[in-house]
Design an enzyme around this catalytic site. Structure first.
Site, mmCIF file in Angstrom:
data_model
loop_
_atom_site.group_PDB
_atom_site.id
_atom_site.type_symbol
_atom_site.label_atom_id
_atom_site.label_comp_id
_atom_site.label_asym_id
_atom_site.label_seq_id
_atom_site.Cartn_x
_atom_site.Cartn_y
_atom_site.Cartn_z
ATOM 1 N N VAL A 17 0.682 -1.250 0.012
ATOM 2 C CA VAL A 17 -0.014 -0.100 0.140
ATOM 3 C C VAL A 17 0.735 1.264 -0.125
ATOM 4 C CG1 VAL A 17 -1.661 1.263 1.283
ATOM 5 C CG2 VAL A 17 -1.878 -1.353 1.237
ATOM 6 N N ARG A 48 11.254 -0.593 7.967
ATOM 7 C CA ARG A 48 11.882 -1.560 8.967
ATOM 8 C C ARG A 48 13.088 -1.811 8.078
ATOM 9 N NH1 ARG A 48 6.592 -3.247 9.995
ATOM 10 N NH2 ARG A 48 5.755 -2.821 11.975
ATOM 11 N N LYS A 107 -7.047 -0.765 10.538
ATOM 12 C CA LYS A 107 -8.070 -1.017 11.342
ATOM 13 C C LYS A 107 -7.917 -1.755 12.703
ATOM 14 C CE LYS A 107 -7.573 -5.275 8.395
ATOM 15 N NZ LYS A 107 -6.795 -4.651 7.360
ATOM 16 N N GLY A 136 -11.230 -1.018 1.755
ATOM 17 C CA GLY A 136 -10.446 -0.723 0.568
ATOM 18 C C GLY A 136 -10.805 0.528 -0.244
ATOM 19 N N GLU A 192 -3.031 -14.070 2.761
ATOM 20 C CA GLU A 192 -1.652 -14.382 3.466
ATOM 21 C C GLU A 192 -1.132 -15.698 3.482
ATOM 22 O OE1 GLU A 192 -0.198 -11.336 3.718
ATOM 23 O OE2 GLU A 192 -1.721 -9.973 3.520
ATOM 24 N N LYS A 207 -13.334 -4.613 11.503
ATOM 25 C CA LYS A 207 -14.152 -3.629 10.571
ATOM 26 C C LYS A 207 -15.432 -3.230 11.045
ATOM 27 C CE LYS A 207 -11.410 -4.937 6.849
ATOM 28 N NZ LYS A 207 -11.054 -5.777 5.266
#
Length: 430
Positions: A17, A48, A107, A136, A192, A207
């Site tokens: 993002v 990082r 979130k 989104g 993921e 959410k």
């Protein structure tokens, strides 16, 4: 007339993002400046892993010292897309203390401790915008906070997790098993490597907490949200839904009680009729229904995740915050004046689809019906099939308190004629 001195933006995080945010700020710099009334300057990017190659990113802007970046004092807006609770919470509150407004897509933090962020923003007279945190690219937070601010919202119902919607859609339309559908979602980048947050409902629950808080003007935390994931949904459940003219979706449901004195927020799989618009939401798309007294039923639909869609929502917030900055004002803050309590799941009134494995002998149906009656649960339909001493019994109830339905199921398990409870699922969207 456009101001020549740029507004300075600090970016916390440069993953999928964050990289898209930086790219859009660069490639659409002139348009963004025209819309805001001043140019934007990307003043620093906190990461990082500074050695990682990031296409299109000026390495001179990259730093590992996020704290120093937000403390600079000349930053107008901090964009936070690192996620998680810490260090995001401390970085955001520090940004407010040093004069910056904040745009966040976090979130988890907003659901867990949004109060701290709201209070810090209010105390320092700065904006906190977070459109990208829920769905989104779908404009949802701003319509709830602003467009519907004069209306009375009674219910928010929707699909807010693309990974689980993709999995359930594949199980429904392609006949895939859960594991097979999850593997496909992972291969396509929808899931993921560790899909727990999605498939166990944590993402959708966060959410739901945010949506309920905004819709009902009260504080709702993640711990207030009843949560069930999709890992127990089977192909047999999808087949049962199809026989009823339904499909299965993971739904986030936020409701104000009929008497207006409490709210509920929950996330769980549910059967919904094929005639309901949410039934046609396929693959990784999201869709949310908002029901309001004056506006009626509104539906928001679109891609709910991904780098470019989420970055679109971030940039929309960035433009709004920068306009406020130039005008010397600020946008809406927290509205929690109702202070409504969040009722437990047991108080929620729902319908159930219950599939039982029973002995195939006379009197079984009467025994089962008696248990439902003793718990005050009315039966809508019953379907029974039997062979060679074994049978299946499918019961669909009328609406009743969830606690009564749960008590009914526990009592059914105690019957000698009930071999087992094959599946239990709520029925929504009617």
């Amino acid at each position: 007339m456009m101001r020549t001195r740029p507004l300075k933006v600090a970016l916390l995080g440069c993953g999928v993002v964050g990289t898209e945010v930086a790219r859009i700020m660069t490639t659409h710099a002139d348009d963004l400046a025209a819309r805001i009334g001043a140019p934007l300057e990307l003043a620093g990017i906190a990461v990082r892993r500074p050695g990682k190659v990031r296409d299109g990113i000026d390495q001179d802007l990259v730093t590992t010292d996020a704290t120093a970046l937000v403390k600079r004092g000349d930053i107008d807006v901090v964009v936070e897309v690192i996620g998680g609770i810490e260090p995001a919470r401390t970085l955001i509150t520090t940004a407010f203390e040093h004069g910056a407004s904040v745009v966040s897509a976090n979130k988890a933090l907003l659901a867990e401790d949004g109060t701290t962020l709201y209070d810090a923003a209010e105390r320092n007279g700065r904006d906190l915008y977070f459109e990208a945190a829920v769905a989104g690219a779908i404009p949802l937070i701003r319509p709830l906070r602003e467009s519907l601010a004069g209306d009375h919202v009674s219910r928010v119902l929707g699909i807010v997790n693309g990974t689980t919607n993709f999995i359930l859609d594949r199980m429904d339309t392609a006949g895939s098993g859960y594991s097979e559908a999850l593997d496909e979602a992972t291969a396509l980048g929808y899931a993921e490597a560790d899909p727990t947050a999605d498939v166990e409902g944590f993402d959708a629950a966060a959410k739901a907490a945010i949506l309920a808080g905004i819709a009902f003007h009260t504080r709702v935390r993640l711990d207030d949200v009843h949560r069930e994931g999709i890992t127990e949904v089977t192909s047999a459940d999808l087949a049962s839904a199809q026989r009823m003219g339904c499909t299965v979706k993971l739904l986030a449901i936020c409701e104000r009680a009929a008497d207006g004195r409490s709210v509920t927020a929950r996330v769980h799989p549910a059967m919904i009729p094929l005639s309901h618009p949410l039934a046609s939401v396929r693959e990784a798309y999201n869709a949310v229904f908002v029901e309001a007294e004056a506006a009626g039923r509104l539906m928001f639909y679109g891609p709910g995740a991904g780098g470019a869609p989420t970055a679109s929502a971030v940039l929309g917030d960035l433009v709004a915050v920068c306009r406020n900055r130039l005008a010397g004002g600020k946008g809406p803050g927290e509205s929690a004046y109702t202070r409504l309590p969040v009722s437990p799941m047991g108080d929620v009134v729902t319908r159930y689809h219950i599939s039982l494995d029973v002995a195939d002998k006379p009197g079984v149906l009467a025994q089962v019906a008696t248990v439902f009656a003793e718990h005050g649960v009315s039966i809508d339909t019953v379907r029974q099939k039997g062979k060679d001493g074994e049978a299946s019994l499918v019961v669909v109830t009328h609406r009743a308190p969830d606690a009564a339905l749960s008590g009914t199921v526990e009592a059914l398990r105690g019957l000698d004629t009930v071999r087992g409870v094959a599946s239990i699922m709520r029925v929504e969207g009617e």
